[in-house]
Design a protein around this motif. Sequence first.
Motif, PDB file in Angstrom:
ATOM      1  N   LEU A   1      33.677  21.706  42.316  1.00 11.91           N
ATOM      2  CA  LEU A   1      34.652  22.790  42.342  1.00 11.91           C
ATOM      3  C   LEU A   1      35.917  22.395  41.589  1.00 11.91           C
ATOM      4  O   LEU A   1      36.483  23.195  40.826  1.00 11.91           O
ATOM      5  N   GLY A   2      36.369  21.150  41.788  1.00  9.59           N
ATOM      6  CA  GLY A   2      37.544  20.686  41.065  1.00  9.59           C
ATOM      7  C   GLY A   2      37.315  20.609  39.568  1.00  9.59           C
ATOM      8  O   GLY A   2      38.181  20.973  38.766  1.00  9.59           O
ATOM      9  N   LEU A   3      36.137  20.137  39.173  1.00  7.61           N
ATOM     10  CA  LEU A   3      35.834  20.047  37.741  1.00  7.61           C
ATOM     11  C   LEU A   3      35.754  21.433  37.109  1.00  7.61           C
ATOM     12  O   LEU A   3      36.167  21.629  35.957  1.00  7.61           O
ATOM     13  N   ARG A   4      35.230  22.397  37.852  1.00  7.27           N
ATOM     14  CA  ARG A   4      35.091  23.744  37.295  1.00  7.27           C
ATOM     15  C   ARG A   4      36.433  24.475  37.248  1.00  7.27           C
ATOM     16  O   ARG A   4      36.757  25.120  36.245  1.00  7.27           O
ATOM     17  N   LEU A   5      37.228  24.390  38.334  1.00  6.80           N
ATOM     18  CA  LEU A   5      38.435  25.194  38.418  1.00  6.80           C
ATOM     19  C   LEU A   5      39.690  24.462  37.961  1.00  6.80           C
ATOM     20  O   LEU A   5      40.570  25.071  37.359  1.00  6.80           O
ATOM     21  N   LEU A   6      39.816  23.182  38.267  1.00  7.33           N
ATOM     22  CA  LEU A   6      40.998  22.429  37.859  1.00  7.33           C
ATOM     23  C   LEU A   6      40.866  21.879  36.443  1.00  7.33           C
ATOM     24  O   LEU A   6      41.832  21.876  35.667  1.00  7.33           O
ATOM     25  N   GLU A   7      39.664  21.407  36.104  1.00  6.14           N
ATOM     26  CA  GLU A   7      39.441  20.818  34.787  1.00  6.14           C
ATOM     27  C   GLU A   7      38.840  21.807  33.791  1.00  6.14           C
ATOM     28  O   GLU A   7      38.710  21.491  32.611  1.00  6.14           O
TER      29      GLU A   7
ATOM     30  N   VAL B   1      26.781  21.737  41.579  1.00  5.18           N
ATOM     31  CA  VAL B   1      27.457  22.739  40.758  1.00  5.18           C
ATOM     32  C   VAL B   1      27.092  24.144  41.228  1.00  5.18           C
ATOM     33  O   VAL B   1      27.947  25.038  41.312  1.00  5.18           O
ATOM     34  N   ARG B   2      25.825  24.351  41.555  1.00  7.14           N
ATOM     35  CA  ARG B   2      25.418  25.671  42.041  1.00  7.14           C
ATOM     36  C   ARG B   2      26.062  25.987  43.387  1.00  7.14           C
ATOM     37  O   ARG B   2      26.475  27.119  43.647  1.00  7.14           O
ATOM     38  N   ALA B   3      26.153  24.981  44.267  1.00  8.13           N
ATOM     39  CA  ALA B   3      26.798  25.198  45.565  1.00  8.13           C
ATOM     40  C   ALA B   3      28.277  25.517  45.388  1.00  8.13           C
ATOM     41  O   ALA B   3      28.832  26.348  46.121  1.00  8.13           O
ATOM     42  N   ALA B   4      28.932  24.871  44.421  1.00  7.66           N
ATOM     43  CA  ALA B   4      30.343  25.172  44.154  1.00  7.66           C
ATOM     44  C   ALA B   4      30.510  26.602  43.663  1.00  7.66           C
ATOM     45  O   ALA B   4      31.493  27.276  43.992  1.00  7.66           O
ATOM     46  N   ALA B   5      29.545  27.083  42.874  1.00 12.11           N
ATOM     47  CA  ALA B   5      29.620  28.459  42.384  1.00 12.11           C
ATOM     48  C   ALA B   5      29.446  29.469  43.509  1.00 12.11           C
ATOM     49  O   ALA B   5      29.904  30.611  43.392  1.00 12.11           O
TER      50      ALA B   5
ATOM     51  N   VAL C   1      30.689  29.080  46.545  1.00  6.20           N
ATOM     52  CA  VAL C   1      31.854  29.084  47.433  1.00  6.20           C
ATOM     53  C   VAL C   1      32.580  30.414  47.258  1.00  6.20           C
ATOM     54  O   VAL C   1      32.884  30.800  46.130  1.00  6.20           O
ATOM     55  N   PRO C   2      32.844  31.150  48.333  1.00  7.86           N
ATOM     56  CA  PRO C   2      33.481  32.462  48.188  1.00  7.86           C
ATOM     57  C   PRO C   2      34.772  32.379  47.397  1.00  7.86           C
ATOM     58  O   PRO C   2      35.652  31.566  47.688  1.00  7.86           O
ATOM     59  N   GLY C   3      34.870  33.191  46.353  1.00 10.94           N
ATOM     60  CA  GLY C   3      36.074  33.242  45.538  1.00 10.94           C
ATOM     61  C   GLY C   3      36.207  32.147  44.526  1.00 10.94           C
ATOM     62  O   GLY C   3      37.244  32.016  43.887  1.00 10.94           O
ATOM     63  N   SER C   4      35.168  31.293  44.352  1.00 17.72           N
ATOM     64  CA  SER C   4      35.314  30.151  43.458  1.00 17.72           C
ATOM     65  C   SER C   4      35.475  30.563  42.005  1.00 17.72           C
ATOM     66  O   SER C   4      35.924  29.768  41.188  1.00 17.72           O
ATOM     67  N   ASP C   5      35.097  31.800  41.635  1.00 24.20           N
ATOM     68  CA  ASP C   5      35.256  32.245  40.265  1.00 24.20           C
ATOM     69  C   ASP C   5      36.559  33.011  40.061  1.00 24.20           C
ATOM     70  O   ASP C   5      36.809  33.533  38.982  1.00 24.20           O
ATOM     71  N   HIS C   6      37.378  33.092  41.076  1.00 23.25           N
ATOM     72  CA  HIS C   6      38.576  33.912  40.996  1.00 23.25           C
ATOM     73  C   HIS C   6      39.778  33.075  40.592  1.00 23.25           C
ATOM     74  O   HIS C   6      39.927  31.921  41.003  1.00 23.25           O
ATOM     75  N   GLU C   7      40.647  33.687  39.815  1.00 25.41           N
ATOM     76  CA  GLU C   7      41.863  33.005  39.393  1.00 25.41           C
ATOM     77  C   GLU C   7      42.751  32.688  40.587  1.00 25.41           C
ATOM     78  O   GLU C   7      43.493  31.704  40.582  1.00 25.41           O
ATOM     79  N   ARG C   8      42.649  33.484  41.662  1.00 22.73           N
ATOM     80  CA  ARG C   8      43.465  33.252  42.858  1.00 22.73           C
ATOM     81  C   ARG C   8      43.167  31.898  43.484  1.00 22.73           C
ATOM     82  O   ARG C   8      44.070  31.170  43.893  1.00 22.73           O
ATOM     83  N   VAL C   9      41.878  31.524  43.568  1.00 24.50           N
ATOM     84  CA  VAL C   9      41.522  30.229  44.142  1.00 24.50           C
ATOM     85  C   VAL C   9      41.965  29.106  43.230  1.00 24.50           C
ATOM     86  O   VAL C   9      42.410  28.053  43.683  1.00 24.50           O
ATOM     87  N   ARG C  10      41.868  29.322  41.920  1.00 19.13           N
ATOM     88  CA  ARG C  10      42.347  28.301  40.977  1.00 19.13           C
ATOM     89  C   ARG C  10      43.834  28.046  41.185  1.00 19.13           C
ATOM     90  O   ARG C  10      44.300  26.904  41.166  1.00 19.13           O
ATOM     91  N   ARG C  11      44.593  29.122  41.400  1.00 21.70           N
ATOM     92  CA  ARG C  11      46.034  28.954  41.637  1.00 21.70           C
ATOM     93  C   ARG C  11      46.292  28.226  42.951  1.00 21.70           C
ATOM     94  O   ARG C  11      47.200  27.401  43.044  1.00 21.70           O
ATOM     95  N   MET C  12      45.494  28.535  43.979  1.00 21.39           N
ATOM     96  CA  MET C  12      45.690  27.843  45.256  1.00 21.39           C
ATOM     97  C   MET C  12      45.395  26.353  45.124  1.00 21.39           C
ATOM     98  O   MET C  12      46.102  25.521  45.690  1.00 21.39           O
ATOM     99  N   LEU C  13      44.339  25.989  44.386  1.00 20.73           N
ATOM    100  CA  LEU C  13      44.041  24.573  44.189  1.00 20.73           C
ATOM    101  C   LEU C  13      45.133  23.883  43.381  1.00 20.73           C
ATOM    102  O   LEU C  13      45.287  22.665  43.450  1.00 20.73           O
ATOM    103  N   GLY C  14      45.880  24.661  42.607  1.00 19.67           N
ATOM    104  CA  GLY C  14      46.986  24.092  41.845  1.00 19.67           C
ATOM    105  C   GLY C  14      48.311  24.144  42.568  1.00 19.67           C
ATOM    106  O   GLY C  14      49.341  23.804  41.990  1.00 19.67           O
TER     107      GLY C  14
END
Length: 667
Positions: A165-171, A194-198, A200-213
């Motif tokens: 999840l970190g590699l996909r959304l943070l990196e 990688v499939r399990a990370a995909a 994760v509810p909301g893992s493709d959303h920019e909102r979750v990327r912002r929360m991880l940041g």
Amino acid sequence: MPLHPPPLRPLGPGARLGVKEAEAALVEHYPRLVRLAYLTLPPSLGRHRRVLAAHTAVQRALHGRARPAPGPGTEGIPAPRSGGGTNDSTRTPAYAAVRLRVVRSALVYGHRPRWWPGRVPAPAALLPSMPVVRGLRLFPRAGGMDEFALDRALADLRAPVRAALGLRLLESLSPEAAQALLADAGVRDPGDAVRAAARVPGSDHERVRRMLGSGEFDPCTVQTRPGDLLRRRHRVRAGAATLALLTVAGGLALTAGPDSDDIASRAAARSVAVPGGALDPTALVRTSAEQWADTSRVDFSAWPSRGGRLDDRELLRRALDTWAAPRPDVTVTRTPGTAVVAPAQPPQLLFAGDLDGRAVVLFHDGGVRVVRYTETLSGRSAPALDFARADGADVTTAALAVSRTAASARYLLAPWVAESATRDLLAPDSPARPLDVDGDGVTAAVPRPAEGGGCGSWPAMQLRSSEKIVEKHAFLVTDLGDLAPVHLTQTPAPGSGAPARQPREATGADALVGWARTACSLRDLRRSGVRAVNNWHFAVQPLPGTRATADWVCTRADTWRGPGRVLVQFVPPAASPSARAEVVADRRNSALCSRFGQHVVAGTHWRSPAGTWYVLAAGSRAVKRLELEGSVRGSTAGTTLAVRAPQDAVFRVTAALHDGGTAPSAR
């Protein structure tokens, strides 16, 4: 669709990168590397140790076996096979190599060395720890409720999934690049991670990327607090006492024989069985009365210490000692999945006072448990100890039972409860009645649902949160025999073409009417550790031969520990507003009717007012077609089906979904 940069081209077998290049990449991108390590590390470490471990993982990325590189006088680290990033500086081989080592180090943190005995946890001395902080506790800045909920959800994922999840959304790596990096890091099935990370509810959303940041996941911008000064003092004293005791025990072993040695070793074991300070009444965590209004985490950590015996050290000491080692005559109860063990650290004191002829003490262990200790004021009967799960508490975890009889209970309310009332769920048209609360936040006696076979009423509390927390937020809770009452919610029926709806508070007129028909089904859930129950009206069916409709309701009970129980209920029209619905399916330990089981199909027999028997079937909003098989057959396009059939007809319902899948009947 966002474009992902192509993976770095391999440098060839045995290629190595200069340490200076790697060090430059590490220094330039240190904050993002530490954030990636923090996300991957196990949340069970706690925020302080996790912060230090994240910095350790990054700072050790330059360590390890270094062999001479092609140039004279230089050292090197292995180059990765692939990489990818968001800009030029993060797509260099040096950065990719450092990132790989950071991920690999975070994934294996805490694993036993190969030479360490199996099933024996590695001691703390064997864990890598480069930054050392003594006397202070470090933790990232607290975010909002969304960030807190995301952190809780991430704690349930495996480390490779969090890394993916970190590699996909943070990196911003592509799925292929993330999979290749995880393979290089030693993950056995990187594709599955990688499939399990995909998923994760909301893992493709920019909102979750912002929360991880956000600051919630930033171990480089931290707050500091002193450690537990009293606990440190007690640890020093306990260590000195233990050392002296062991010394005396060693001397006794030389003179008194095995019996004395056994006595001394047992005494030493008792002295170190519980961490120093955990059973000290003066070390209890006490929260101020104003903290709840100035925090982003509305849970038990914000509950103030209340009651008339907060300074009664003898009562508190008896409660703590009983918690740590209950005597044989102590009555101990627990909800399923709750550990009955001594506290690992000084617990938080929520309440200490006298109620209804008993002294009551309420603790929260700072993690997943609430503990209640009671003793009679006369001292004529043995104390009682009750353990309950309370992990993931939120604004609706707003009451704890402090006193209970067969007919009523009194509750300690959360400090953010501004209004409280009682109502009967079986009388949806009757208004709520105000509930008196004393200065300590303890309610007057609230009637309890009857324990016997009758179901003439179903009492509930209607609470409203202070506007300092949530504006115009009222919710229902009811007593099912555990320390915390159960939160009741409702999900309305889907409209024509309407998107899926989320559970909402069951205080509206439609929700109360629905709960009047289904409340009596709660009797089977008593003392099972239920946290919340939701009524999902997943279909509305026209009844053949009439102008009336019936509701199909999926009642899902979620426990604090995770597993749930599902009752699918058929609710036809009735003369009484509290007529009981018909339970047509009962599933235990099922994901049905949750966000992980959103497709439900059910069927039942029904007799029309004219005396004709039918088989009725219904499915949730994603159902495209229903089919009946067995002694009665039929099919239709849509979410409801009615087929004339004998009263004892045997049938099975199947459904085709809009996405091409199928859903079996819940019956």
